[in-house]
Write a protein that holds these residues in place. Sequence first.
Motif, PDB file in Angstrom:
ATOM      1  N   TYR A  44       0.857  -1.332  -0.087  1.00  0.00           N
ATOM      2  CA  TYR A  44      -0.107  -0.380   0.206  1.00  0.00           C
ATOM      3  C   TYR A  44       0.717   1.292  -0.071  1.00  0.00           C
ATOM      4  O   TYR A  44       1.487   1.441   0.875  1.00  0.00           O
ATOM      5  CB  TYR A  44      -1.546  -0.260   1.114  1.00  0.00           C
ATOM      6  CG  TYR A  44      -0.044  -0.090   2.425  1.00  0.00           C
ATOM      7  CD1 TYR A  44      -0.103  -1.584   3.009  1.00  0.00           C
ATOM      8  CD2 TYR A  44       0.280   0.766   3.356  1.00  0.00           C
ATOM      9  CE1 TYR A  44       0.194  -2.391   4.313  1.00  0.00           C
ATOM     10  CE2 TYR A  44       0.526   0.439   4.685  1.00  0.00           C
ATOM     11  CZ  TYR A  44       0.950  -0.857   5.193  1.00  0.00           C
ATOM     12  OH  TYR A  44       0.813  -0.992   6.810  1.00  0.00           O
ATOM     13  N   CYS A  45       0.070   2.346  -0.398  1.00  0.00           N
ATOM     14  CA  CYS A  45       0.867   3.700  -0.976  1.00  0.00           C
ATOM     15  C   CYS A  45       0.718   4.628  -0.767  1.00  0.00           C
ATOM     16  O   CYS A  45      -0.835   4.768  -1.144  1.00  0.00           O
ATOM     17  CB  CYS A  45       1.736   3.527  -2.601  1.00  0.00           C
ATOM     18  SG  CYS A  45       2.261   2.147  -2.734  1.00  0.00           S
ATOM     19  N   THR A  46       1.502   5.282  -0.517  1.00  0.00           N
ATOM     20  CA  THR A  46       0.533   7.299  -0.259  1.00  0.00           C
ATOM     21  C   THR A  46       0.105   7.031  -1.462  1.00  0.00           C
ATOM     22  O   THR A  46      -0.922   8.381  -1.168  1.00  0.00           O
ATOM     23  CB  THR A  46       1.707   8.170   0.193  1.00  0.00           C
ATOM     24  OG1 THR A  46       2.823   7.882  -0.525  1.00  0.00           O
ATOM     25  CG2 THR A  46       2.105   7.695   1.354  1.00  0.00           C
ATOM     26  N   GLU A  47       0.081   6.977  -2.470  1.00  0.00           N
ATOM     27  CA  GLU A  47      -0.341   7.465  -3.697  1.00  0.00           C
ATOM     28  C   GLU A  47      -1.511   6.512  -4.090  1.00  0.00           C
ATOM     29  O   GLU A  47      -0.951   5.014  -4.143  1.00  0.00           O
ATOM     30  CB  GLU A  47       0.627   7.630  -4.892  1.00  0.00           C
ATOM     31  CG  GLU A  47       0.437   8.591  -6.385  1.00  0.00           C
ATOM     32  CD  GLU A  47       1.453   7.871  -7.073  1.00  0.00           C
ATOM     33  OE1 GLU A  47       1.657   8.195  -8.499  1.00  0.00           O
ATOM     34  OE2 GLU A  47       2.597   8.483  -6.775  1.00  0.00           O
ATOM     35  N   LEU A  63       6.009  -0.794  -9.650  1.00  0.00           N
ATOM     36  CA  LEU A  63       7.063  -0.584  -8.241  1.00  0.00           C
ATOM     37  C   LEU A  63       8.343   0.799  -8.696  1.00  0.00           C
ATOM     38  O   LEU A  63       9.359   0.579  -7.366  1.00  0.00           O
ATOM     39  CB  LEU A  63       7.277  -1.446  -7.528  1.00  0.00           C
ATOM     40  CG  LEU A  63       5.770  -2.658  -7.044  1.00  0.00           C
ATOM     41  CD1 LEU A  63       5.489  -3.954  -6.468  1.00  0.00           C
ATOM     42  CD2 LEU A  63       5.365  -1.091  -6.022  1.00  0.00           C
ATOM     43  N   LYS A 106       9.622   2.764  -6.511  1.00  0.00           N
ATOM     44  CA  LYS A 106       9.305   3.337  -4.875  1.00  0.00           C
ATOM     45  C   LYS A 106      10.133   2.817  -3.400  1.00  0.00           C
ATOM     46  O   LYS A 106      10.832   1.682  -4.440  1.00  0.00           O
ATOM     47  CB  LYS A 106       8.196   2.618  -5.245  1.00  0.00           C
ATOM     48  CG  LYS A 106       7.081   3.003  -5.967  1.00  0.00           C
ATOM     49  CD  LYS A 106       5.724   3.197  -5.995  1.00  0.00           C
ATOM     50  CE  LYS A 106       4.506   4.096  -6.289  1.00  0.00           C
ATOM     51  NZ  LYS A 106       4.817   4.170  -8.238  1.00  0.00           N
ATOM     52  N   VAL A 124       9.703   0.901  -0.444  1.00  0.00           N
ATOM     53  CA  VAL A 124       8.880  -0.112  -0.077  1.00  0.00           C
ATOM     54  C   VAL A 124       8.787  -0.078   1.182  1.00  0.00           C
ATOM     55  O   VAL A 124      10.645  -1.174   1.383  1.00  0.00           O
ATOM     56  CB  VAL A 124       8.156  -0.858  -1.071  1.00  0.00           C
ATOM     57  CG1 VAL A 124       6.707  -2.243  -0.051  1.00  0.00           C
ATOM     58  CG2 VAL A 124       7.498  -0.756  -2.375  1.00  0.00           C
ATOM     59  N   LEU A 139       6.084   6.940   6.171  1.00  0.00           N
ATOM     60  CA  LEU A 139       4.849   6.946   4.797  1.00  0.00           C
ATOM     61  C   LEU A 139       4.333   8.549   5.097  1.00  0.00           C
ATOM     62  O   LEU A 139       4.065   9.355   3.846  1.00  0.00           O
ATOM     63  CB  LEU A 139       3.448   6.545   5.370  1.00  0.00           C
ATOM     64  CG  LEU A 139       3.820   4.864   5.125  1.00  0.00           C
ATOM     65  CD1 LEU A 139       2.509   4.128   5.516  1.00  0.00           C
ATOM     66  CD2 LEU A 139       3.605   4.807   3.326  1.00  0.00           C
ATOM     67  N   ASP A 166       7.773   5.507   0.529  1.00  0.00           N
ATOM     68  CA  ASP A 166       6.491   5.990  -0.578  1.00  0.00           C
ATOM     69  C   ASP A 166       5.298   4.673  -0.141  1.00  0.00           C
ATOM     70  O   ASP A 166       4.421   5.023  -0.370  1.00  0.00           O
ATOM     71  CB  ASP A 166       6.884   5.812  -2.162  1.00  0.00           C
ATOM     72  CG  ASP A 166       8.314   6.645  -2.847  1.00  0.00           C
ATOM     73  OD1 ASP A 166       7.419   7.638  -1.897  1.00  0.00           O
ATOM     74  OD2 ASP A 166       9.415   5.994  -3.029  1.00  0.00           O
ATOM     75  N   CYS A 167       6.226   3.583   0.408  1.00  0.00           N
ATOM     76  CA  CYS A 167       4.668   2.510   0.185  1.00  0.00           C
ATOM     77  C   CYS A 167       5.084   1.169   1.520  1.00  0.00           C
ATOM     78  O   CYS A 167       6.631   1.908   1.953  1.00  0.00           O
ATOM     79  CB  CYS A 167       5.082   1.765  -0.892  1.00  0.00           C
ATOM     80  SG  CYS A 167       4.505   2.288  -2.041  1.00  0.00           S
ATOM     81  N   GLU A 220       3.875  -2.688   3.237  1.00  0.00           N
ATOM     82  CA  GLU A 220       3.373  -4.104   2.884  1.00  0.00           C
ATOM     83  C   GLU A 220       3.344  -4.398   4.170  1.00  0.00           C
ATOM     84  O   GLU A 220       3.443  -4.869   5.506  1.00  0.00           O
ATOM     85  CB  GLU A 220       3.552  -4.714   2.361  1.00  0.00           C
ATOM     86  CG  GLU A 220       5.735  -4.931   2.179  1.00  0.00           C
ATOM     87  CD  GLU A 220       5.269  -6.207   3.359  1.00  0.00           C
ATOM     88  OE1 GLU A 220       5.571  -7.363   2.986  1.00  0.00           O
ATOM     89  OE2 GLU A 220       6.846  -5.676   3.997  1.00  0.00           O
ATOM     90  N   ALA A 243      -1.902   5.883   4.006  1.00  0.00           N
ATOM     91  CA  ALA A 243      -1.109   5.842   2.449  1.00  0.00           C
ATOM     92  C   ALA A 243      -2.991   5.325   1.696  1.00  0.00           C
ATOM     93  O   ALA A 243      -3.627   5.314   2.659  1.00  0.00           O
ATOM     94  CB  ALA A 243      -0.682   4.077   3.131  1.00  0.00           C
TER      95      ALA A 243
END
Length: 354
Positions: free
Chosen positions: A166-169, A179, A182, A184, A215, A221-222, A224, A239
């Motif tokens: 899961y990402c902020t974008e 990916l 990014k 993570v 985050l 950026d992400c 998991e 996120a």
Amino acid sequence: MKRSLILKIVSVVFIILIGVSFVFDGKIYPLYNDSKDSDDYVLRLAHNQSTTHPVGVTLDDMAKEITEEDNNLEMVVYPNGQFGSEENTIEQVQMGAIDMTKVSAAALESFIPEYKVFSLPYVFTSAEQYQNAMNNSELVQEIYNSSEDQGFIALTWFEAGQRSIYCTEDEALESPEDLAGKKVRSQSSQTSIDTINAMGASATPMSFSEVYTGLQQGTIDCAENNETALTENSHGEVAKGYTYTEHQYVPDVLIISTKTIDKLTDEQFQSIKDIALEETELHEERWTTAVNEAIEKSENLEKPVSFYRIDKTPFIEATQEMRDEFAAESDFNAQLIEDFDSYEVDDTTSEVNE
Ligand code: GCU
């Protein structure tokens, strides 16, 4: 010095030693805490989740059951990472400073390499396969007992769902290309780091307690994890896009110090084990409810989280080499892969269950 004075000093020191106890978090712990010599033994368990997280609820319930079952045992649970990171709590269990801890199987990998298999990407491809293997595999039991000479063994596992990115974008992640570039956050185990890199991202290992700030401040950026991290750890505030990459099913594992086992009677140890196993079963339902609630809550935030289902094939293919290399490392590893595969359910069953 006169003999009587020496005797007096020795007696005072002795009395002080017997009475020595320390106060922690409002509770008194005798330094000599041995159920065979004294009446009570306080079992201390530390973990990094909150008391409302399903694992926190399960551990509290287990502590209540153990305390009620045996007049000479009391179990006290310390939640919220009060004793440090998962790696720290494992070390404290090894030393016997605390009796038990619940950690992610990933954190055990640097102590016992066999735990690596649980973080291997797509070694489990459905919840049913994962649950069947965790509940029935004899090789899993072998792994649980393999750490005895490291000062602990595992008693059981608790459902911790699937791990997805899961990402902020707010965007769906459909392939390693999405990916690229990014950062993570991954768990600290080498297999977790390798997994995220093989999936096309740039793995940034950090402690679980630092993920929210990471985050929020853009250091990552992400991240998991399973869906409960969005609500129980508030990651859903920062996120916004959760893609079901389902790259890992990493169980939570309950471990106990061998120093503690030595202090317990066989009956006490057996009873703790039985209660822990009952809780593994009870935990499944708590888990399903918590995941459904986490999804609903995240979708209804002021700035909602979007959930994306994808075709996982590109990620499964991108990580194939890791599974092949693992199986080629030793006969035991090859057996593990074969064993876990044997719990696979066919696609149709999995769809019906979803
Ligand atoms: C899960 C797991 C925790 C672990 C965390 C992590 O939430 O239950 O034990 O610490 O993942 O990503 O580090």
